[in-house]
Design an enzyme around this catalytic site. Structure first.
Site, PDB file in Angstrom:
ATOM      1  N   THR A  17       0.358  11.686  -1.369  1.00 43.14           N
ATOM      2  CA  THR A  17      -0.720  12.346  -2.084  1.00 43.14           C
ATOM      3  C   THR A  17      -1.135  13.608  -1.354  1.00 43.14           C
ATOM      4  O   THR A  17      -1.450  14.626  -1.974  1.00 43.14           O
ATOM      5  CB  THR A  17      -1.921  11.397  -2.222  1.00 43.14           C
ATOM      6  OG1 THR A  17      -1.474  10.168  -2.793  1.00 43.14           O
ATOM      7  CG2 THR A  17      -2.995  12.001  -3.093  1.00 43.14           C
ATOM      8  N   ALA A  18      -1.148  13.542  -0.022  1.00 42.99           N
ATOM      9  CA  ALA A  18      -1.519  14.718   0.767  1.00 42.99           C
ATOM     10  C   ALA A  18      -0.630  15.908   0.406  1.00 42.99           C
ATOM     11  O   ALA A  18      -1.117  17.031   0.234  1.00 42.99           O
ATOM     12  CB  ALA A  18      -1.404  14.399   2.262  1.00 42.99           C
ATOM     13  N   HIS A  43      -5.746  10.971   7.683  1.00 42.76           N
ATOM     14  CA  HIS A  43      -6.371   9.904   8.462  1.00 42.76           C
ATOM     15  C   HIS A  43      -7.337  10.442   9.510  1.00 42.76           C
ATOM     16  O   HIS A  43      -8.101  11.359   9.261  1.00 42.76           O
ATOM     17  CB  HIS A  43      -5.304   9.004   9.096  1.00 42.76           C
ATOM     18  CG  HIS A  43      -4.373   8.376   8.119  1.00 42.76           C
ATOM     19  ND1 HIS A  43      -4.769   7.934   6.889  1.00 42.76           N
ATOM     20  CD2 HIS A  43      -3.042   8.107   8.189  1.00 42.76           C
ATOM     21  CE1 HIS A  43      -3.741   7.424   6.237  1.00 42.76           C
ATOM     22  NE2 HIS A  43      -2.675   7.520   7.003  1.00 42.76           N
ATOM     23  N   LYS A  53       0.881  -1.175   0.000  1.00 49.25           N
ATOM     24  CA  LYS A  53       0.000   0.000   0.000  1.00 49.25           C
ATOM     25  C   LYS A  53       0.916   1.222   0.000  1.00 49.25           C
ATOM     26  O   LYS A  53       1.768   1.365   0.877  1.00 49.25           O
ATOM     27  CB  LYS A  53      -0.868  -0.015   1.256  1.00 49.25           C
ATOM     28  CG  LYS A  53      -1.647   1.287   1.527  1.00 49.25           C
ATOM     29  CD  LYS A  53      -2.860   1.390   0.640  1.00 49.25           C
ATOM     30  CE  LYS A  53      -3.737   2.598   1.019  1.00 49.25           C
ATOM     31  NZ  LYS A  53      -4.491   2.385   2.264  1.00 49.25           N
ATOM     32  N   VAL A  54       0.765   2.069  -1.004  1.00 49.21           N
ATOM     33  CA  VAL A  54       1.622   3.244  -1.142  1.00 49.21           C
ATOM     34  C   VAL A  54       0.770   4.474  -1.431  1.00 49.21           C
ATOM     35  O   VAL A  54      -0.419   4.371  -1.742  1.00 49.21           O
ATOM     36  CB  VAL A  54       2.660   3.062  -2.282  1.00 49.21           C
ATOM     37  CG1 VAL A  54       3.578   1.894  -2.006  1.00 49.21           C
ATOM     38  CG2 VAL A  54       1.962   2.907  -3.637  1.00 49.21           C
ATOM     39  N   SER A  55       1.385   5.630  -1.356  1.00 45.24           N
ATOM     40  CA  SER A  55       0.735   6.865  -1.773  1.00 45.24           C
ATOM     41  C   SER A  55       0.682   6.923  -3.301  1.00 45.24           C
ATOM     42  O   SER A  55       1.632   6.518  -3.976  1.00 45.24           O
ATOM     43  CB  SER A  55       1.527   8.079  -1.276  1.00 45.24           C
ATOM     44  OG  SER A  55       1.571   8.141   0.120  1.00 45.24           O
TER      45      SER A  55
END
Length: 286
Positions: A110-111, A154, A56-58
């Site tokens: 991504t943020a 989150h 799981k990655v950005s």
């Protein structure tokens, strides 16, 4: 005997909820996996070094890893109303960020991309120093005046009021306003070298794991809470409800458009290298 595949994802409730059935042997015929729990900044680095099979990655790290990894069409975090927030100690407007010291969880996230895309128009004079720190340290740092603002992700969107902080801007809201598309946050990638058959098996296992989680949420409850870093159960439920949605079961055409828009816009701003049209091929579709 074939060794298990290596998998890494975060300990956040949405990930543990989604992966629980697969990683605990509750999905018949699913490939065996050896699991590592790690923050997203760590999994991004693992992917850049090509160290594990599935991660799981950005979405922000995709342009750097698409040579070795392919994007799986399910299991990730894409949605609406779930974007990162820019928090400050006192209410104000975006111009207050001119030259400001801002804490972010990663510059590969991504943020961070959403923040820079927004700031390019909202803070014309430019922000100041960017400070990378673990996301759970960001709100205390803003509260204590160690930084001028913080970019949070989150469950922080549910808890920032407990720190006396104020939301200056919602990056997801801004993204949706500009594009009309959902927010692409976290992707599931797998090594291309695994081959088409295994990639299809991985996608099938993920879909089955998501369906199992939705159908029998009580099965994963104890595990999810145990990994949730002392998060309140009500916040855990809010977290799962927000980040696990139909795009988790299948990215689909709209989700794919959102990913392409994020990567293309970021490349235009010089934040990412450009991604060739064929490089974002969604393999292992059903």
């Amino acid at each position: 005997m074939t060794p298990p595949l290596t998998l890494a994802h975060s300990s956040c409730p949405n990930d543990t909820f989604v992966f629980h059935a697969w990683t605990h042997g509750l999905v018949p015929g699913a490939p065996a996996v050896e699991v590592t729990l790690a923050d997203i900044d760590i999994t991004n680095g693992l992917a850049e070094r090509g160290e594990l099979d599935v991660l799981k990655v950005s979405y922000g790290v995709l342009p750097y890893i698409l040579g070795a990894y392919t994007l799986l069409p399910c299991g990730g975090a894409v949605g609406r109303g779930c974007g990162p927030l820019v928090l400050v100690g006192e209410p104000g407007d975006p111009t207050a960020l001119s030259g400001a010291r801002i804490a972010v969880p990663s510059t590969r996230s991504t943020a961070y991309l959403l923040f820079r895309l927004w700031a390019a128009g909202a803070v014309p004079a430019g922000v100041g120093e960017i400070v990378v720190m673990p996301f759970h340290e960001i709100m205390p740092a803003v509260r204590d005046g160690l930084v001028d603002a913080g970019l949070v992700i989150h469950e922080a969107r549910f808890t920032y009021g407990q720190y006396g902080l104020h939301c200056l801007a919602d990056m997801g809201e801004e993204w949706e306003k500009q594009t009309g598309l959902p927010i692409p946050l976290g992707a599931i990638v797998a090594k291309r070298s695994l081959g088409d058959r295994v990639l299809r098996e991985l996608a099938d296992a993920l879909r089955a794991s998501v369906r199992f989680a939705w159908t029998t949420p009580e099965t994963s409850r104890a595990y999810v809470l145990a990994q949730a870093q002392e998060m309140e159960p009500a916040v855990v439920d809010q977290h799962i409800d927000l980040y696990v949605n139909p795009f988790t079961a299948e990215l689909g055409e709209e989700g794919h458009q959102a990913v392409r828009a994020l990567l293309d816009r970021s490349a235009e701003e010089g934040l990412l290298p450009p991604v060739a049209p064929g490089a974002l091929d969604l393999r292992a579709e059903p």
